[in-house]
Design a protein around this motif. Structure first.
Motif, short mmCIF file in Angstrom:
data_model
loop_
_atom_site.label_atom_id
_atom_site.label_comp_id
_atom_site.label_asym_id
_atom_site.label_seq_id
_atom_site.Cartn_x
_atom_site.Cartn_y
_atom_site.Cartn_z
N LEU B 42 57.10 -4.27 -39.36
CA LEU B 42 56.77 -4.85 -40.68
C LEU B 42 56.29 -3.74 -41.63
CD1 LEU B 42 54.87 -8.09 -39.63
CD2 LEU B 42 57.13 -7.93 -40.67
N PRO B 43 56.66 -3.86 -42.91
CA PRO B 43 56.32 -2.77 -43.86
C PRO B 43 54.84 -2.38 -43.85
CG PRO B 43 57.72 -4.39 -44.91
CD PRO B 43 57.40 -4.93 -43.56
N GLN B 44 53.95 -3.39 -43.74
CA GLN B 44 52.52 -3.05 -43.80
C GLN B 44 52.10 -2.19 -42.59
OE1 GLN B 44 53.96 -6.04 -43.77
NE2 GLN B 44 52.54 -7.68 -43.26
N PHE B 45 52.72 -2.47 -41.41
CA PHE B 45 52.41 -1.65 -40.23
C PHE B 45 52.99 -0.25 -40.40
CE2 PHE B 45 51.29 -5.65 -38.34
CZ PHE B 45 50.35 -5.33 -37.39
N GLN B 46 54.21 -0.20 -40.95
CA GLN B 46 54.85 1.10 -41.16
C GLN B 46 54.01 1.95 -42.13
OE1 GLN B 46 57.44 2.14 -39.63
NE2 GLN B 46 58.81 0.47 -39.10
N ARG B 47 53.57 1.30 -43.19
CA ARG B 47 52.75 2.03 -44.19
C ARG B 47 51.46 2.55 -43.54
NH1 ARG B 47 54.43 -1.97 -47.90
NH2 ARG B 47 52.57 -3.20 -47.46
N ALA B 48 50.85 1.66 -42.74
CA ALA B 48 49.59 2.05 -42.10
C ALA B 48 49.81 3.23 -41.15
CB ALA B 48 49.02 0.86 -41.33
N ASN B 49 50.90 3.17 -40.39
CA ASN B 49 51.20 4.28 -39.48
C ASN B 49 51.44 5.57 -40.24
OD1 ASN B 49 50.96 3.19 -36.88
ND2 ASN B 49 52.91 2.13 -37.09
N ALA B 50 52.15 5.45 -41.38
CA ALA B 50 52.42 6.64 -42.20
C ALA B 50 51.09 7.21 -42.72
CB ALA B 50 53.34 6.28 -43.35
N GLN B 51 50.20 6.30 -43.10
CA GLN B 51 48.88 6.72 -43.61
C GLN B 51 48.11 7.49 -42.53
OE1 GLN B 51 46.90 3.36 -45.37
NE2 GLN B 51 45.06 4.55 -45.82
N VAL B 52 48.15 6.95 -41.31
CA VAL B 52 47.44 7.61 -40.20
C VAL B 52 48.08 8.98 -39.92
CG1 VAL B 52 46.95 7.49 -37.73
CG2 VAL B 52 46.66 5.46 -39.14
N ALA B 53 49.42 9.02 -39.98
CA ALA B 53 50.13 10.29 -39.72
C ALA B 53 49.78 11.31 -40.80
CB ALA B 53 51.63 10.05 -39.68
N GLN B 54 49.69 10.83 -42.05
CA GLN B 54 49.35 11.75 -43.15
C GLN B 54 47.94 12.29 -42.96
OE1 GLN B 54 49.26 9.96 -47.00
NE2 GLN B 54 49.36 11.93 -48.07
N TYR B 55 47.05 11.40 -42.56
CA TYR B 55 45.67 11.83 -42.34
C TYR B 55 45.62 12.91 -41.25
CZ TYR B 55 40.70 11.61 -41.19
OH TYR B 55 39.41 11.93 -40.96
#
Lengths: 436, 267
Positions: B42-55
């Motif tokens: 789901l997009p919200q999970f994908q976004r969250a994972n991307a956010q964690v990866a960016q961090y």
């Protein structure tokens, strides 16, 4: 009476049929110990699948490739390793050439000396003793200053060479030390990252696993008419969940830190051992280089001193003596050629072996660009593809069997099954029939 | 004649009951399943994972710099622990609320459909109720997801946390010993394979011996413990009237946790 007998026969027949049917009846789907649930021991069915030998073969290939690619000095993985090995081979080839040249020069000198001795003997036998004595005298008359100059120059050259070789060795040792240290740091960093990722995964899994309990507690806390004591108990349980998760992650981290500390110690020992080994190798190489140069210098000096020697053979010799000397010259040249040929053959054998290693290295060059890993990855994909196809087929078969047996759900990956219906045998038979 | 026919019919009906259970097992299942990959995509999970990866990508250079300044291994360990904690906190902060929302949605769907347990899709080969779409709809829906009013009904499926069972001293010791054995065997096989580098047949033999030694050791040291654990699970499951026991990793909602009982039985 006959009707009675007929009825009895029917009863008896039916009774037998019922008993037989009941005897061979399998558990029913609505049995309290089944409740519509079946299961399949997937790994066992897989072994009966007609494609299992292929799967097993791929698994073996993956294991074998994995094992080989783990071996130090087997399949190189990087261009840097290839470059290092090529450099080593170049050095070995050069060493072989140098060794052959030194031996040849030594032999040349030996044969020249022995030829000279034979000629002197021939001259003495021919009565040219005066000339031999004059030659000997001429030898003694070589200027001491000239000899000293030659020797001093040779010693000076050797000293410079020695210094330069030792400086090179020291630089090489320093560079190796830096490389080994960097490699150990990289390995440590990789392991640390691996462990960190595992901790992160654990933390995620824990929070996911406890989400169910957490949710239930929150639901209970939403109840309006909740006594204070009960509310506190639920809150405590929630806090305990958080605490437990944190404790598990902290315990894992402590174990990981211990693992890392052990790994660091192990890496340090490895670096020390490798450094000692490289140092010994470099030291041996240095000594070998110096010894070779020493031999070369000694031969040069000897050759230069010989060059100062006056002509040994007088020009006014009788024809027979000249023929004898020519014969001696031919014999020694032939002996030298034969002997030198052996040395050249030895060198050629070494070179052939090095050529083979070059070729092997060239072959492995492809793996330097990741061929070994590519091959592993490709095999893994083939394996996954085959495995998925086999599992898909087993799923379809299990579905058909389950529908026939009136089951509502069939699961795999079962840890224990005190109830339910085991469909493994039925599915195995279906799958095995694919052989036929 | 009439009574004979009646008897035959009755017997036939009884026999039919025995051999055709399909007709009477309907509507028994209270087992649901979820495709976790679909929820994770789901997009919200994908976004969250991307956010964690960016961090993490921001944290990495800081970590490297801090490690360079470290004076000794103790420093390195401390720095490593601090950065890992920072990362975990961020992960929890970003993904935690999403997991909680998904879990509430799963609970609500399970409650609506009267499921006692929801398992991972991967372990279901037939039947069961697929609740993926309902859960995805609920997660994607507006506003907060309301938790169900009731807890799941008692389940006939239990689960064990195999990782906890593996931490029992005797099992951990056996696993550690096996790992050491496997490592030694691998090193020995490697040395032999290097010595036989130009002889493929010999290499093949060495590899087969290596594999056999692992299998033999596994059968000798680990298999008895696996059998013992399975037997303990079956006994506990029987006592608790459970039909099947699966691994905790495959359970998404509900189910009876028998890990502690199995641990006690194995002590």
């Amino acid at each position: 009476m006959s009707k009675m007998r007929s009825n009895r026969r029917i009863f008896a027949g039916l009774a037998v049929a019922i008993v037989m049917l009941a005897g061979c009846a399998q558990p029913r789907a609505d049995d309290p110990n089944v409740r519509g649930i079946g299961y399949v021991r997937l790994e066992e069915v897989l072994k009966k699948h007609p494609l299992y030998p292929q799967l097993s073969q791929i698994d073996d290939s993956i294991d074998a490739l994995g094992l080989r690619s783990l071996g130090a000095g087997s399949v190189p993985h990087t261009g840097k390793q290839i470059a290092t090995q090529t450099k080593e081979l170049n050095a070995e080839l050069k060493a072989a050439q140098d060794r052959a040249n030194v031996i040849l020069r030594q032999k040349q000198l030996d044969y020249a000396q022995r030829e000279q001795a034979a000629i002197s003997a021939a001259l003495a036998a021919a009565g040219a003793g005066t000339n031999g004595a004059q030659s000997a005298q001429a030898m003694q008359n070589i200027s001491a200053a000239q000899a000293q100059q030659v020797t001093a120059q040779a010693n000076s050259d050797f000293g410079q060479y020695q210094q330069s070789v030792i400086a090179q060795s020291n630089a090489a040792l320093q560079s190796i030390g830096a490389q080994l240290g960097a490699r150990a740091d990289r390995a440590f960093g990789q392991r640390a990252t691996q462990l960190q990722e595992r901790e992160s995964q654990l933390s995620l899994e824990l929070s996911q696993q406890d989400a169910n309990k957490r949710l239930q507690l929150r639901m209970k806390l939403n109840g309006l008419a909740l006594p204070d004591a009960t509310r506190k108990q639920y809150r405590d349980e929630l806090a305990a969940l958080d605490r437990n998760e944190a404790n598990v992650v902290a315990a894992q981290r402590a174990r990981d830190q211990q693992t890392l500390a052990t790994y660091r110690a192990q890496l340090n020992t490895q670096v020390r051992n490798e450094m000692a080994s490289q140092s010994a190798k470099i030291h041996a190489d240095t000594q070998a280089k110096l010894q070779t140069r020493r031999n070369e210098v000694s031969q040069q000096v000897s050759s230069q001193l010989q060059g100062l020697r006056p002509a040994a053979v007088p020009s006014n010799l009788p024809a027979a003596t000249r023929d004898r000397i020519a014969e001696i010259d031919r014999t020694f040249k032939a002996k030298f050629q034969a002997d030198a040929q052996k040395t050249i053959a030895q060198y050629q054998a070494t070179k052939a072996e090095l050529d083979a290693r070059y070729a092997e290295l060239q072959g492995a060059d492809a793996s330097a660009t990741g061929a070994a890993h590519t091959q592993l990855g490709q095999l893994q994909r083939e394996r996954d593809d085959l495995y998925n196809k086999m599992v898909e087929q087993i799923r379809r078969d299990a579905g058909t069997v389950a529908a026939k047996r009136g089951l509502q759900v069939v699961l795999v990956n079962i840890e224990a099954a005190p109830g339910g219906i085991d469909l493994t045998g039925d599915v195995e038979r279906d799958i095995e029939s694919l052989h036929e | 004649m009439k009574s004979t026919s009646t008897l035959v019919l009755a017997a036939a009906a009884f026999a039919a009951l025995l051999v055709a259970p399909a007709a009477i097992a309907a509507d028994l299942t209270d087992v649901g399943y979820l495709d976790q990959a679909a929820v994770g995509a789901l997009p919200q999970f994908q976004r969250a994972n991307a956010q964690v990866a960016q961090y993490k990508s921001q944290l990495d250079p800081q970590f490297a710099a801090a490690m360079k300044r470290a004076h000794n291994d103790a420093d390195r360990q401390r720095i490593s622990g601090e950065f890992q904690q920072k990362f975990l906190d961020k992960q929890r902060q970003v993904l935690g609320p999403l997991f909680a929302r998904a879990q509430t949605a799963i609970a609500q769907v399970a409650s609506n459909q009267r499921l006692s347990v929801v398992v991972d899709k991967r372990i279901v080969v037939f039947g069961g109720q697929n609740i993926t779409k309902s859960v995805v709809d609920l997660v994607n829906g507006p506003g907060p997801v309301v938790p169900p009013a009731s807890t799941p009904p008692p389940a006939v499926i239990g689960f064990v946390d195999q990782s906890q069972i593996d931490q029992l001293p005797k099992i951990k010791a056996a696993n550690d010993n096996f790992l050491k054995f496997a490592n030694d065997a691998r090193q020995s096989a490697l040395q032999k394979m290097q010595a036989a580098k130009n002889n493929q047949q010999q290499q093949q033999q060495i590899f087969q011996q290596y594999q056999k030694s692992l299998t033999d050791e596994q059968n000798r040291t680990l298999k008895p413990l696996v059998d013992q654990t399975r037997s303990a699970m079956a006994t506990v499951a029987n006592q608790k009237h459970l039909i099947l026991v699966i691994d905790r990793a495959d359970i998404i909602y509900g189910g009876a946790d028998i890990t502690a009982d199995v641990q006690n039985a194995l002590k």
